[in-house]
Design a protein around this motif. Structure first.
Motif, PDB file in Angstrom:
ATOM      1  N   GLY A 210      76.157 107.091  78.450  1.00 36.73           N
ATOM      2  CA  GLY A 210      75.294 106.054  78.354  1.00 36.73           C
ATOM      3  C   GLY A 210      75.188 105.918  79.962  1.00 36.73           C
ATOM      4  O   GLY A 210      74.941 106.909  80.650  1.00 36.73           O
ATOM      5  N   LYS A 211      74.181 105.085  79.792  1.00 43.08           N
ATOM      6  CA  LYS A 211      73.236 104.544  81.558  1.00 43.08           C
ATOM      7  C   LYS A 211      73.682 103.378  81.946  1.00 43.08           C
ATOM      8  O   LYS A 211      74.768 102.716  81.357  1.00 43.08           O
ATOM      9  CB  LYS A 211      72.037 104.652  80.998  1.00 43.08           C
ATOM     10  N   PRO A 212      74.560 103.853  83.393  1.00 46.64           N
ATOM     11  CA  PRO A 212      74.395 102.691  83.835  1.00 46.64           C
ATOM     12  C   PRO A 212      74.177 100.943  83.105  1.00 46.64           C
ATOM     13  O   PRO A 212      74.243 100.208  83.359  1.00 46.64           O
ATOM     14  CB  PRO A 212      73.804 102.966  85.741  1.00 46.64           C
ATOM     15  N   ILE A 213      73.064 100.729  83.235  1.00 44.67           N
ATOM     16  CA  ILE A 213      72.273  99.774  82.341  1.00 44.67           C
ATOM     17  C   ILE A 213      72.870  99.142  80.840  1.00 44.67           C
ATOM     18  O   ILE A 213      73.299  97.563  80.984  1.00 44.67           O
ATOM     19  CB  ILE A 213      71.328  99.533  81.691  1.00 44.67           C
ATOM     20  N   ASP A 214      73.783 100.410  80.692  1.00 45.37           N
ATOM     21  CA  ASP A 214      74.494  99.873  79.494  1.00 45.37           C
ATOM     22  C   ASP A 214      75.417  98.797  79.835  1.00 45.37           C
ATOM     23  O   ASP A 214      75.840  97.793  78.763  1.00 45.37           O
ATOM     24  CB  ASP A 214      75.031 101.042  78.548  1.00 45.37           C
ATOM     25  N   ILE A 215      76.040  99.278  80.868  1.00 46.82           N
ATOM     26  CA  ILE A 215      77.077  98.160  80.606  1.00 46.82           C
ATOM     27  C   ILE A 215      76.561  97.005  82.046  1.00 46.82           C
ATOM     28  O   ILE A 215      77.819  95.906  81.410  1.00 46.82           O
ATOM     29  CB  ILE A 215      78.064  99.659  82.519  1.00 46.82           C
ATOM     30  N   TYR A 216      75.711  97.198  82.145  1.00 43.10           N
ATOM     31  CA  TYR A 216      75.182  96.085  83.016  1.00 43.10           C
ATOM     32  C   TYR A 216      74.993  94.997  82.252  1.00 43.10           C
ATOM     33  O   TYR A 216      75.172  93.647  82.230  1.00 43.10           O
ATOM     34  CB  TYR A 216      73.996  95.618  84.040  1.00 43.10           C
ATOM     35  N   ARG A 217      75.127  95.471  80.778  1.00 41.79           N
ATOM     36  CA  ARG A 217      73.833  94.457  79.684  1.00 41.79           C
ATOM     37  C   ARG A 217      75.660  93.961  79.412  1.00 41.79           C
ATOM     38  O   ARG A 217      75.569  92.134  78.869  1.00 41.79           O
ATOM     39  CB  ARG A 217      73.544  94.943  78.231  1.00 41.79           C
ATOM     40  N   CYS A 218      76.443  94.888  78.980  1.00 40.76           N
ATOM     41  CA  CYS A 218      77.595  94.326  78.821  1.00 40.76           C
ATOM     42  C   CYS A 218      78.568  93.197  79.776  1.00 40.76           C
ATOM     43  O   CYS A 218      78.973  92.044  79.551  1.00 40.76           O
ATOM     44  CB  CYS A 218      78.730  95.883  78.675  1.00 40.76           C
ATOM     45  N   ILE A 219      78.203  93.554  80.954  1.00 38.12           N
ATOM     46  CA  ILE A 219      78.684  92.962  81.852  1.00 38.12           C
ATOM     47  C   ILE A 219      77.405  91.250  81.936  1.00 38.12           C
ATOM     48  O   ILE A 219      78.362  89.890  81.780  1.00 38.12           O
ATOM     49  CB  ILE A 219      78.304  92.898  83.807  1.00 38.12           C
ATOM     50  N   LYS A 220      76.344  91.518  81.969  1.00 41.83           N
ATOM     51  CA  LYS A 220      75.652  89.908  81.263  1.00 41.83           C
ATOM     52  C   LYS A 220      76.554  88.971  80.407  1.00 41.83           C
ATOM     53  O   LYS A 220      76.250  87.978  80.679  1.00 41.83           O
ATOM     54  CB  LYS A 220      73.739  90.256  81.224  1.00 41.83           C
ATOM     55  N   TRP A 221      76.419  90.164  79.758  1.00 39.49           N
ATOM     56  CA  TRP A 221      77.121  88.901  78.069  1.00 39.49           C
ATOM     57  C   TRP A 221      78.230  87.860  78.879  1.00 39.49           C
ATOM     58  O   TRP A 221      78.596  87.086  78.188  1.00 39.49           O
ATOM     59  CB  TRP A 221      77.027  89.646  77.159  1.00 39.49           C
ATOM     60  N   LEU A 222      79.416  89.242  79.271  1.00 42.40           N
ATOM     61  CA  LEU A 222      80.504  88.668  79.941  1.00 42.40           C
ATOM     62  C   LEU A 222      80.970  87.807  80.825  1.00 42.40           C
ATOM     63  O   LEU A 222      81.493  86.951  80.790  1.00 42.40           O
ATOM     64  CB  LEU A 222      81.637  89.697  79.589  1.00 42.40           C
ATOM     65  N   ILE A 223      79.631  87.210  81.689  1.00 45.24           N
ATOM     66  CA  ILE A 223      79.428  86.390  82.398  1.00 45.24           C
ATOM     67  C   ILE A 223      78.991  84.851  81.296  1.00 45.24           C
ATOM     68  O   ILE A 223      79.465  84.057  82.029  1.00 45.24           O
ATOM     69  CB  ILE A 223      78.166  86.932  83.753  1.00 45.24           C
ATOM     70  N   GLU A 224      77.612  85.134  80.759  1.00 40.52           N
ATOM     71  CA  GLU A 224      77.159  84.001  80.004  1.00 40.52           C
ATOM     72  C   GLU A 224      77.713  83.258  78.498  1.00 40.52           C
ATOM     73  O   GLU A 224      77.987  82.230  78.403  1.00 40.52           O
ATOM     74  CB  GLU A 224      75.708  84.303  79.299  1.00 40.52           C
ATOM     75  N   ASP A 225      79.307  84.693  78.304  1.00 39.62           N
ATOM     76  CA  ASP A 225      80.760  83.783  77.256  1.00 39.62           C
ATOM     77  C   ASP A 225      81.263  83.141  77.996  1.00 39.62           C
ATOM     78  O   ASP A 225      81.765  83.507  78.788  1.00 39.62           O
ATOM     79  CB  ASP A 225      80.824  85.906  76.621  1.00 39.62           C
ATOM     80  N   GLU A 226      81.445  81.890  76.862  1.00 38.16           N
ATOM     81  CA  GLU A 226      83.034  81.317  77.259  1.00 38.16           C
ATOM     82  C   GLU A 226      84.729  81.738  75.985  1.00 38.16           C
ATOM     83  O   GLU A 226      84.983  80.398  76.855  1.00 38.16           O
ATOM     84  CB  GLU A 226      82.144  79.473  77.033  1.00 38.16           C
ATOM     85  N   PHE A 227      84.258  82.377  75.989  1.00 39.27           N
ATOM     86  CA  PHE A 227      85.054  82.104  74.951  1.00 39.27           C
ATOM     87  C   PHE A 227      86.213  84.350  74.681  1.00 39.27           C
ATOM     88  O   PHE A 227      87.094  83.796  73.465  1.00 39.27           O
ATOM     89  CB  PHE A 227      84.857  81.977  73.301  1.00 39.27           C
TER      90      PHE A 227
END
Ligand code: NAP
Length: 241
Positions: A210-227
């Motif tokens: 994996g690359k650090p960007i893979d973790i950023y993408r996951c974080i971005k999704w978790l920030i936007e998610d509401e459930f």
């Protein structure tokens, strides 16, 4: 504008996450400890692109440092909407070689830091009835790693905190999740030789590290998610299923 506090933002995953969230328009407070030069470089490089971030030196294994870090962030931006507990250390050693000092350093840095930051940030989040806490744990906290018992315990502890806190804080509209990465290409893994990296790749269904960007993408999704709350999400290429 939402404010995010990232611990251990000077290198590796934290650096990538910090830079990208700053580019996405978040107010960012980057915490660092030993890598002052790198932290200043990140700030300068972003500033050249017209983006301002705040950087703050604090050893997150120490309650007093964390208190000052959170006070600094709140003074600057009034609120902390997102807390990313990313700072961490790893050490390879046989279980019987672990000294009390090694053990305490690992638990203080990887686990107690999450206890401290979360407690210091929570009054603001509870007051706002809004918050997103993302704890970076590890696949080794899920499946255990030989010669990394202290590390694995610290990360399993984080996942326990994530699940319990998610239950306690749901009614305050605060989501708490863990991201448990597989092997990511950062300095933390600089001790792995190429043969071992190839072996890990071969054993990974997606056939890559994996690359650090893979973790950023996951974080971005978790920030936007509401459930989503109380979950241990593991970007690992399928290495652990
Ligand atoms: P890294 O490249 O070694 O970076 C570690 C970061 O943590 C640095 O910015 C460092 O800051 C910071 N840090 C360490 N101790 C600190 C302290 N006491 N106070 C404040 N900051 C501290 O590691 P990484 O690979 O990016 O790892 C980031 C997180 O992901 C860690 O929690 C790690 O356990 C987890 N993780 C990594 C992998 C992987 O394969 N890389 C896999 C699973 C989980 P300074 O240099 O400024 O001290």
């Amino acid at each position: 504008m939402k404010t995010v506090l990232v611990t251990g933002g000077s290198r590796g995953i934290g650096k990538c996450v910090t830079e990208n969230l700053a580019k996405d328009g978040f107010n960012v407070v980057l915490n660092y400890n030993k890598s002052e030069k790198q932290a200043k470089e990140i700030k300068e490089n972003l500033s050249k692109q017209g983006i301002n971030i705040e950087i703050y030196k604090a050893d997150v294994s120490k309650r007093e440092d964390v208190k000052k870090l959170v006070k600094f962030a709140l003074n600057k931006f009034k609120n902390i909407d997102i807390l990313i507990n990313n700072a961490g250390i790893a050490k390879l050693q046989m279980f019987n070689d672990i000294t009390d000092e090694d053990w305490n350093e690992m638990i203080n840095t990887n686990l107690n830091s999450v206890f401290y930051t979360t407690q210091e940030v929570l009054p603001n989040m509870i007051h706002n009835k809004n918050g997103c806490i993302i704890n970076i744990s590890s696949i080794w906290g899920i499946v255990g790693a030989s010669c990394e018992v202290a590390y694995s315990v610290s990360k399993a502890g984080i996942d326990g905190m994530t699940k319990s806190l998610a239950k306690e804080l749901g009614l305050s509209n605060i989501r708490v999740n863990s991201i448990a990465p597989g092997v990511i290409d950062t300095e933390m893994n600089s001790n792995l030789d190429n043969a071992i990296k190839e072996q890990i790749k071969d054993e990974t269904p997606l056939n890559k590290i994996g690359k650090p960007i893979d973790i950023y993408r996951c974080i971005k999704w978790l920030i936007e998610d509401e459930f989503t709350t109380g979950q241990i999400i593991s970007p690992n290429g399928g290495y652990v299923i």
